[in-house]
Design a protein around this motif. Structure first.
Motif, PDB file in Angstrom:
ATOM      1  N   LYS A 380      21.879   6.188  14.750  1.00  0.00           N
ATOM      2  CA  LYS A 380      21.095   7.282  14.171  1.00  0.00           C
ATOM      3  C   LYS A 380      20.946   8.427  15.168  1.00  0.00           C
ATOM      4  CE  LYS A 380      18.511   4.253  11.050  1.00  0.00           C
ATOM      5  NZ  LYS A 380      17.198   3.644  10.744  1.00  0.00           N
ATOM      6  N   MET A 381      20.828   8.101  16.446  1.00  0.00           N
ATOM      7  CA  MET A 381      20.768   9.124  17.489  1.00  0.00           C
ATOM      8  C   MET A 381      22.082   9.907  17.543  1.00  0.00           C
ATOM      9  SD  MET A 381      19.956   8.575  21.548  1.00  0.00           S
ATOM     10  CE  MET A 381      21.511   7.739  21.870  1.00  0.00           C
ATOM     11  N   VAL A 382      23.207   9.177  17.433  1.00  0.00           N
ATOM     12  CA  VAL A 382      24.521   9.834  17.397  1.00  0.00           C
ATOM     13  C   VAL A 382      24.601  10.797  16.215  1.00  0.00           C
ATOM     14  CG1 VAL A 382      26.991   9.421  16.993  1.00  0.00           C
ATOM     15  CG2 VAL A 382      25.742   7.993  18.617  1.00  0.00           C
ATOM     16  N   LEU A 383      24.108  10.356  15.064  1.00  0.00           N
ATOM     17  CA  LEU A 383      24.139  11.198  13.870  1.00  0.00           C
ATOM     18  C   LEU A 383      23.260  12.435  14.029  1.00  0.00           C
ATOM     19  CD1 LEU A 383      24.001   8.391  11.162  1.00  0.00           C
ATOM     20  CD2 LEU A 383      25.969   9.806  11.745  1.00  0.00           C
ATOM     21  N   SER A 384      22.091  12.262  14.625  1.00  0.00           N
ATOM     22  CA  SER A 384      21.197  13.396  14.845  1.00  0.00           C
ATOM     23  C   SER A 384      21.836  14.426  15.765  1.00  0.00           C
ATOM     24  CB  SER A 384      19.874  12.905  15.440  1.00  0.00           C
ATOM     25  OG  SER A 384      19.045  13.997  15.785  1.00  0.00           O
ATOM     26  N   ARG A 385      22.420  13.954  16.848  1.00  0.00           N
ATOM     27  CA  ARG A 385      23.068  14.879  17.784  1.00  0.00           C
ATOM     28  C   ARG A 385      24.238  15.600  17.125  1.00  0.00           C
ATOM     29  NH1 ARG A 385      23.218  11.087  23.274  1.00  0.00           N
ATOM     30  NH2 ARG A 385      21.006  11.326  23.829  1.00  0.00           N
ATOM     31  N   SER A 386      24.973  14.861  16.312  1.00  0.00           N
ATOM     32  CA  SER A 386      26.103  15.477  15.617  1.00  0.00           C
ATOM     33  C   SER A 386      25.632  16.556  14.656  1.00  0.00           C
ATOM     34  CB  SER A 386      26.892  14.396  14.862  1.00  0.00           C
ATOM     35  OG  SER A 386      27.973  14.956  14.154  1.00  0.00           O
ATOM     36  N   TYR A 387      24.553  16.271  13.930  1.00  0.00           N
ATOM     37  CA  TYR A 387      24.035  17.264  12.984  1.00  0.00           C
ATOM     38  C   TYR A 387      23.517  18.502  13.713  1.00  0.00           C
ATOM     39  CZ  TYR A 387      21.180  19.698   9.632  1.00  0.00           C
ATOM     40  OH  TYR A 387      20.644  20.685   8.848  1.00  0.00           O
ATOM     41  N   LEU A 388      22.768  18.311  14.786  1.00  0.00           N
ATOM     42  CA  LEU A 388      22.216  19.450  15.522  1.00  0.00           C
ATOM     43  C   LEU A 388      23.317  20.300  16.137  1.00  0.00           C
ATOM     44  CD1 LEU A 388      19.167  17.720  17.254  1.00  0.00           C
ATOM     45  CD2 LEU A 388      19.113  19.371  15.362  1.00  0.00           C
ATOM     46  N   ALA A 389      24.430  19.662  16.494  1.00  0.00           N
ATOM     47  CA  ALA A 389      25.553  20.418  17.073  1.00  0.00           C
ATOM     48  C   ALA A 389      26.372  21.134  16.007  1.00  0.00           C
ATOM     49  CB  ALA A 389      26.448  19.477  17.878  1.00  0.00           C
ATOM     50  N   ASP A 390      26.534  20.497  14.841  1.00  0.00           N
ATOM     51  CA  ASP A 390      27.443  21.019  13.815  1.00  0.00           C
ATOM     52  C   ASP A 390      26.732  21.754  12.687  1.00  0.00           C
ATOM     53  OD1 ASP A 390      29.429  19.836  15.266  1.00  0.00           O
ATOM     54  OD2 ASP A 390      29.639  18.087  13.961  1.00  0.00           O
ATOM     55  N   GLU A 391      25.449  21.431  12.459  1.00  0.00           N
ATOM     56  CA  GLU A 391      24.665  21.977  11.361  1.00  0.00           C
ATOM     57  C   GLU A 391      25.425  21.854  10.034  1.00  0.00           C
ATOM     58  OE1 GLU A 391      23.266  25.845  12.576  1.00  0.00           O
ATOM     59  OE2 GLU A 391      21.745  24.957  13.864  1.00  0.00           O
ATOM     60  N   SER A 392      25.727  22.947   9.363  1.00  0.00           N
ATOM     61  CA  SER A 392      26.350  22.853   8.040  1.00  0.00           C
ATOM     62  C   SER A 392      27.721  22.181   8.094  1.00  0.00           C
ATOM     63  CB  SER A 392      26.472  24.241   7.404  1.00  0.00           C
ATOM     64  OG  SER A 392      27.322  25.069   8.168  1.00  0.00           O
ATOM     65  N   GLU A 393      28.410  22.271   9.236  1.00  0.00           N
ATOM     66  CA  GLU A 393      29.726  21.639   9.363  1.00  0.00           C
ATOM     67  C   GLU A 393      29.640  20.114   9.350  1.00  0.00           C
ATOM     68  OE1 GLU A 393      33.150  22.828   9.777  1.00  0.00           O
ATOM     69  OE2 GLU A 393      32.044  24.290   8.583  1.00  0.00           O
ATOM     70  N   PHE A 394      28.446  19.606   9.593  1.00  0.00           N
ATOM     71  CA  PHE A 394      28.235  18.157   9.541  1.00  0.00           C
ATOM     72  C   PHE A 394      28.636  17.605   8.169  1.00  0.00           C
ATOM     73  CE2 PHE A 394      25.648  14.415   8.636  1.00  0.00           C
ATOM     74  CZ  PHE A 394      25.671  13.685   9.818  1.00  0.00           C
ATOM     75  N   PHE A 395      28.427  18.398   7.128  1.00  0.00           N
ATOM     76  CA  PHE A 395      28.673  17.960   5.742  1.00  0.00           C
ATOM     77  C   PHE A 395      30.007  18.439   5.186  1.00  0.00           C
ATOM     78  CE2 PHE A 395      24.004  18.340   6.239  1.00  0.00           C
ATOM     79  CZ  PHE A 395      23.655  17.021   6.025  1.00  0.00           C
ATOM     80  N   ARG A 396      30.888  18.933   6.024  1.00  0.00           N
ATOM     81  CA  ARG A 396      32.134  19.492   5.512  1.00  0.00           C
ATOM     82  C   ARG A 396      32.992  18.413   4.856  1.00  0.00           C
ATOM     83  NH1 ARG A 396      32.695  18.647  10.883  1.00  0.00           N
ATOM     84  NH2 ARG A 396      34.588  17.644  11.650  1.00  0.00           N
ATOM     85  N   TRP A 397      33.716  18.841   3.818  1.00  0.00           N
ATOM     86  CA  TRP A 397      34.715  17.940   3.210  1.00  0.00           C
ATOM     87  C   TRP A 397      35.967  17.939   4.066  1.00  0.00           C
ATOM     88  CZ3 TRP A 397      32.450  15.062  -0.148  1.00  0.00           C
ATOM     89  CH2 TRP A 397      31.464  15.590  -0.993  1.00  0.00           C
ATOM     90  N   HIS A 398      36.602  16.780   4.158  1.00  0.00           N
ATOM     91  CA  HIS A 398      37.799  16.676   5.000  1.00  0.00           C
ATOM     92  C   HIS A 398      39.048  16.744   4.134  1.00  0.00           C
ATOM     93  CE1 HIS A 398      35.769  15.629   8.779  1.00  0.00           C
ATOM     94  NE2 HIS A 398      34.859  15.060   7.979  1.00  0.00           N
TER      95      HIS A 398
END
Length: 398
Positions: A380-398
């Motif tokens: 969950k910490m990894v996910l939080s850091r990823s979201y804070l770094a990527d913001e909207s890009e966290f949810f991008r479609w691949h």
């Protein structure tokens, strides 16, 4: 991603399911097939492995030329789920931890055919077992940088001193992958090595008793007091130990999810059969709205876990590290395994709490899922850091 499976993969899934139904499920109602640690007895296992090999149901994750089935991660997700419909299926088909992850990393990082024949092929063939020695009593766990076991260069060898613990499968393993510190560099201070169990200078201090059923070889504490490892048994370059752990642990976390989903589905399968015929207040349990809510919610969580696992598997097959996708699957499926077993016990009542069904075995086994290969809080910490770094890009479609 396309969620449809090829006809060939569907046929393989059906073949695995039929083998499990025919050869493994009947064992669970018998006595004498388990060892003292609640895993399948070695003599029983040998016969089942021979049958699986004869049907071509062996080492699904390994290349065809090495005796496997050459499946990619998506294929593994589908097949491993069927294999783990019985908790003893993965070891029968040679896709159980820790050998599964060790085979995958050795297949990737060993550079020559001679090295693969020496260290990898015997594990694929089922002639030896292996272990991954990383976790330490006062250091390395979810954070590999806290490795205190030392490897010091002595001529063309490395002298190992230190201690590891909770090393899965260590008792009886022949091939070990060891992570040790070779410098104080923050990123390049760890190095990975191979060593054989027959080498002097190390010992199993104890097999650690745990609350749930065990894998073969248990979870052991190891002491290194001068093990000498030739430099040619180093994996990749000096300082690439963290890289080796990353190559191994990402896919290994996901294969745990694949197997846990199979066990989760099996729990609901057992409970579903019971509530269809058990009468209460003039109707079956399955007709009670409260029971329907419980079963429906657990089934929904399993499917969410399957979607997350398949998405991460697909991304790995595209060459992506899929770090956040693997973390999401790991958290969700670990929780789901516990929930499926707990729901099944509640629906089965006293029978679920007894040893008359497999569900209590799964319930005890499930508690480790939120700990192994990184605690849920770390992911969950990894996910939080990823979201804070990527913001909207966290949810991008691949």
């Amino acid at each position: 991603m396309d969620f449809s499976l090829s006809p060939e993969l569907q046929a393989l899934c059906q073949q695995v399911r039929a083998f499990v139904s025919r050869e493994l499920l009947p064992l669970e109602s018998q006595t004498g097939f388990m060892d003292a640690h609640e895993n399948i007895d070695e003599t029983v296992l040998d016969g089942l492995r021979a049958k699986a090999k004869a049907e071509g149901l062996w080492a699904f994750q390994m290349p065809i030329e090495r005796g496997g089935r050459g499946l990619n991660h998506v294929g593994m997700a589908a097949v491993y789920e069927e294999a783990a419909r019985s908790p003893f299926g993965p070891v029968v088909f040679n896709c159980a931890a820790p050998d599964d992850g060790n085979m995958q990393v050795l297949n990737k990082v060993l550079k020559t055919e001679a090295l693969k024949q020496r260290w990898l092929q015997p594990i694929i063939d089922g002639k030896v077992r292996s272990a991954f020695a990383m976790t330490e009593p006062k250091g390395c766990g979810s954070d590999p940088s806290l490795t205190y076991t030392k490897a010091e260069k002595v001529g063309d060898q490395w002298r190992i001193t230190g201690r590891k613990w909770f090393i899965t499968g260590a008792e009886g393993a022949q091939t070990f992958i060891l992570i040790a510190r070779t410098s104080d560099d923050e990123r390049k201070g760890l190095t990975a090595f191979l060593f054989d169990a027959d080498s002097p200078g190390w010992r199993i201090e104890r097999r650690i008793a745990i609350m749930g059923p065990e894998e073969h070889g248990g979870h052991c504490e190891l002491v290194f007091d001068g093990l000498m490892i030739p430099d040619e048994q180093r994996l990749l370059e000096v300082g690439d130990g963290l890289k080796v752990t990353q190559i191994r642990l990402g896919p290994a976390r996901l294969t745990h999810c694949m197997r846990w989903l199979g066990l989760s589905k099996r729990c609901l399968e057992i409970a579903g059969a019971y509530i269809r015929q058990r009468q209460s207040f003039g109707i079956t349990l399955a007709e009670h709205e409260g029971v329907q809510w419980m079963l429906g919610e657990a089934a929904m969580d399993i499917h969410i876990g399957r979607l997350l696992t398949m998405n991460a598997a697909w991304m790995l097959d595209q060459g992506d590290f899929a770090r956040k996708e693997v973390s999401m699957a790991k958290v969700q499926v670990a929780d789901t395994l516990h929930k499926a077993a707990d729901t099944a016990i509640q629906l089965l009542g006293a029978q679920g709490y007894s040893k008359d069904t497999l569900v209590e075995w799964v319930y005890r086994y499930a508690r480790q899922a939120r700990l192994v290969d990184g605690a849920s809080e770390i992911h969950k910490m990894v996910l939080s850091r990823s979201y804070l770094a990527d913001e909207s890009e966290f949810f991008r479609w691949h």
